[in-house]
Write a protein that holds these residues in place. Structure first.
Motif, PDB file in Angstrom:
ATOM      1  N   ARG A  17       0.826  -1.209   0.000  1.00 52.49           N
ATOM      2  CA  ARG A  17       0.000   0.000   0.000  1.00 52.49           C
ATOM      3  C   ARG A  17       0.856   1.253   0.000  1.00 52.49           C
ATOM      4  O   ARG A  17       0.603   2.204  -0.765  1.00 52.49           O
ATOM      5  N   ASP A  18       1.878   1.291   0.838  1.00 51.56           N
ATOM      6  CA  ASP A  18       2.711   2.482   0.929  1.00 51.56           C
ATOM      7  C   ASP A  18       3.442   2.747  -0.377  1.00 51.56           C
ATOM      8  O   ASP A  18       3.617   3.899  -0.784  1.00 51.56           O
ATOM      9  N   TRP A  19       3.888   1.684  -1.053  1.00 52.68           N
ATOM     10  CA  TRP A  19       4.547   1.868  -2.342  1.00 52.68           C
ATOM     11  C   TRP A  19       3.571   2.408  -3.381  1.00 52.68           C
ATOM     12  O   TRP A  19       3.909   3.327  -4.151  1.00 52.68           O
ATOM     13  N   ILE A  24       0.184  -3.935  15.399  1.00 55.63           N
ATOM     14  CA  ILE A  24      -0.409  -3.187  14.296  1.00 55.63           C
ATOM     15  C   ILE A  24      -1.543  -2.319  14.829  1.00 55.63           C
ATOM     16  O   ILE A  24      -2.366  -2.788  15.617  1.00 55.63           O
ATOM     17  N   ASP A  25      -1.597  -1.076  14.406  1.00 50.30           N
ATOM     18  CA  ASP A  25      -2.699  -0.182  14.765  1.00 50.30           C
ATOM     19  C   ASP A  25      -3.828  -0.335  13.752  1.00 50.30           C
ATOM     20  O   ASP A  25      -3.580  -0.388  12.533  1.00 50.30           O
ATOM     21  N   TYR A  26      -5.058  -0.363  14.270  1.00 48.20           N
ATOM     22  CA  TYR A  26      -6.236  -0.546  13.420  1.00 48.20           C
ATOM     23  C   TYR A  26      -7.263   0.549  13.664  1.00 48.20           C
ATOM     24  O   TYR A  26      -7.303   1.160  14.739  1.00 48.20           O
ATOM     25  N   PRO A  77     -17.463  -8.833  10.513  1.00 49.68           N
ATOM     26  CA  PRO A  77     -16.701  -7.836  11.285  1.00 49.68           C
ATOM     27  C   PRO A  77     -15.308  -7.657  10.676  1.00 49.68           C
ATOM     28  O   PRO A  77     -14.614  -8.636  10.383  1.00 49.68           O
ATOM     29  N   VAL A  78     -14.904  -6.409  10.464  1.00 51.57           N
ATOM     30  CA  VAL A  78     -13.602  -6.130   9.844  1.00 51.57           C
ATOM     31  C   VAL A  78     -12.921  -4.969  10.563  1.00 51.57           C
ATOM     32  O   VAL A  78     -13.561  -4.182  11.272  1.00 51.57           O
ATOM     33  N   TRP A  79     -11.617  -4.896  10.361  1.00 55.84           N
ATOM     34  CA  TRP A  79     -10.805  -3.784  10.854  1.00 55.84           C
ATOM     35  C   TRP A  79      -9.937  -3.295   9.707  1.00 55.84           C
ATOM     36  O   TRP A  79      -9.491  -4.090   8.878  1.00 55.84           O
ATOM     37  N   GLU A  80      -9.687  -1.982   9.670  1.00 53.07           N
ATOM     38  CA  GLU A  80      -8.813  -1.428   8.643  1.00 53.07           C
ATOM     39  C   GLU A  80      -7.426  -1.173   9.232  1.00 53.07           C
ATOM     40  O   GLU A  80      -7.300  -0.568  10.305  1.00 53.07           O
ATOM     41  N   VAL A  81      -6.411  -1.635   8.549  1.00 54.93           N
ATOM     42  CA  VAL A  81      -5.036  -1.447   8.994  1.00 54.93           C
ATOM     43  C   VAL A  81      -4.658   0.023   8.867  1.00 54.93           C
ATOM     44  O   VAL A  81      -4.871   0.643   7.819  1.00 54.93           O
ATOM     45  N   ALA A  82      -4.084   0.567   9.939  1.00 55.61           N
ATOM     46  CA  ALA A  82      -3.622   1.957   9.911  1.00 55.61           C
ATOM     47  C   ALA A  82      -2.115   2.016   9.701  1.00 55.61           C
ATOM     48  O   ALA A  82      -1.624   2.581   8.728  1.00 55.61           O
ATOM     49  N   GLN A  83      -1.364   1.424  10.616  1.00 59.25           N
ATOM     50  CA  GLN A  83       0.091   1.447  10.516  1.00 59.25           C
ATOM     51  C   GLN A  83       0.680   0.409  11.459  1.00 59.25           C
ATOM     52  O   GLN A  83      -0.001  -0.094  12.353  1.00 59.25           O
ATOM     53  N   ALA A  84       1.948   0.094  11.238  1.00 64.67           N
ATOM     54  CA  ALA A  84       2.664  -0.817  12.135  1.00 64.67           C
ATOM     55  C   ALA A  84       3.107  -0.040  13.363  1.00 64.67           C
ATOM     56  O   ALA A  84       3.584   1.085  13.266  1.00 64.67           O
TER      57      ALA A  84
END
Length: 220
Positions: free
Chosen positions: A116-118, A185-187, A203-210
């Motif tokens: 994603r970051d790339w 990991i932050d969500y 149920p889902v979570w979105e990844v924010a950052q490590a």
């Protein structure tokens, strides 16, 4: 009668081995080596690329996809994943087969973050990613490089569906992946997703950052 391919001896029609020399009279296909394993599956797909590709020459499509595939393979393998297949602009990777590690879910999420970051940094493409952990039937004799599928099960199907429900340049995970990686990991909390093909919301979570570097930092 069945003639032995080794010594020529005539055997009964139903014989499987030659009564004279013991050679096999029928070819046995090797049994598929499969076992149940806990896997983490990563699905990534470019946003809107199919429509864009229809307006481009095949050479131009290849010029976009080649570096995209190369970078994704690099990031996935760097974090210990196995690329099972590329399907156009989509990729499926496994963490936990053929090599199993205790931190496979975390490795998969970190690979998703790197991808994603790339993509965001390049600014030319957009992507949706999903990471899902669960039990699958794994074909241990499969050759992904030859296009043979390694894993089958609901964990694979759900990851593919969940990817379509992810935000643009977002990463969604299910509960089992979230539970295994919540320390590092932050969500962000999201409403339950309703991907096509599922009878009930997920149920889902979105990844924010490590939050910490793999294997180096510890959280209190």
């Amino acid at each position: 009668m069945r003639a032995c391919p080794s010594c020529g001896h005539e055997n009964d029609a139903g014989a499987k081995f030659c009564s004279e020399c013991g050679a096999a009279l029928v070819a046995f296909a090797p049994a598929t080596r499969a076992e149940r394993k806990i896997l983490t599956v990563l699905f990534a797909d470019l946003v809107g690329f199919t429509g864009r590709a229809e307006r481009l020459d095949p050479e131009d499509v290849q010029a976009v996809l080649a570096p995209y595939h190369e970078r994704l393979r690099y990031e996935l393998e760097r974090w210990g994943g196995t690329v099972e297949k590329f399907i156009g602009d989509a990729v499926m990777a496994l963490f936990g087969a053929p090599v199993t590690r205790e931190d496979d879910p975390e490795r998969a999420v970190r690979a998703a973050l790197a991808i994603r970051d790339w993509i965001v940094e390049e600014g030319e493409l957009q992507v949706r990613i999903a990471v899902n952990t669960g039990e699958a039937l794994v074909n241990l004799a499969a050759r992904p490089g030859a296009g043979e599928g390694m894993a089958a099960g609901d964990v694979v199907n759900t990851a593919a569906r969940l990817q379509s429900a992810a935000p643009v340049n977002g990463i969604l995970v299910r509960e089992r992946t979230h539970r295994a990686t919540a320390e590092t990991i932050d969500y962000s909390d999201l409403p339950a997703a309703e991907p096509k093909g599922n009878d009930a919301p997920i149920p889902v979570w979105e990844v924010a950052q490590a939050r910490a570097r793999l294997g180096v930092d510890l959280t209190r």
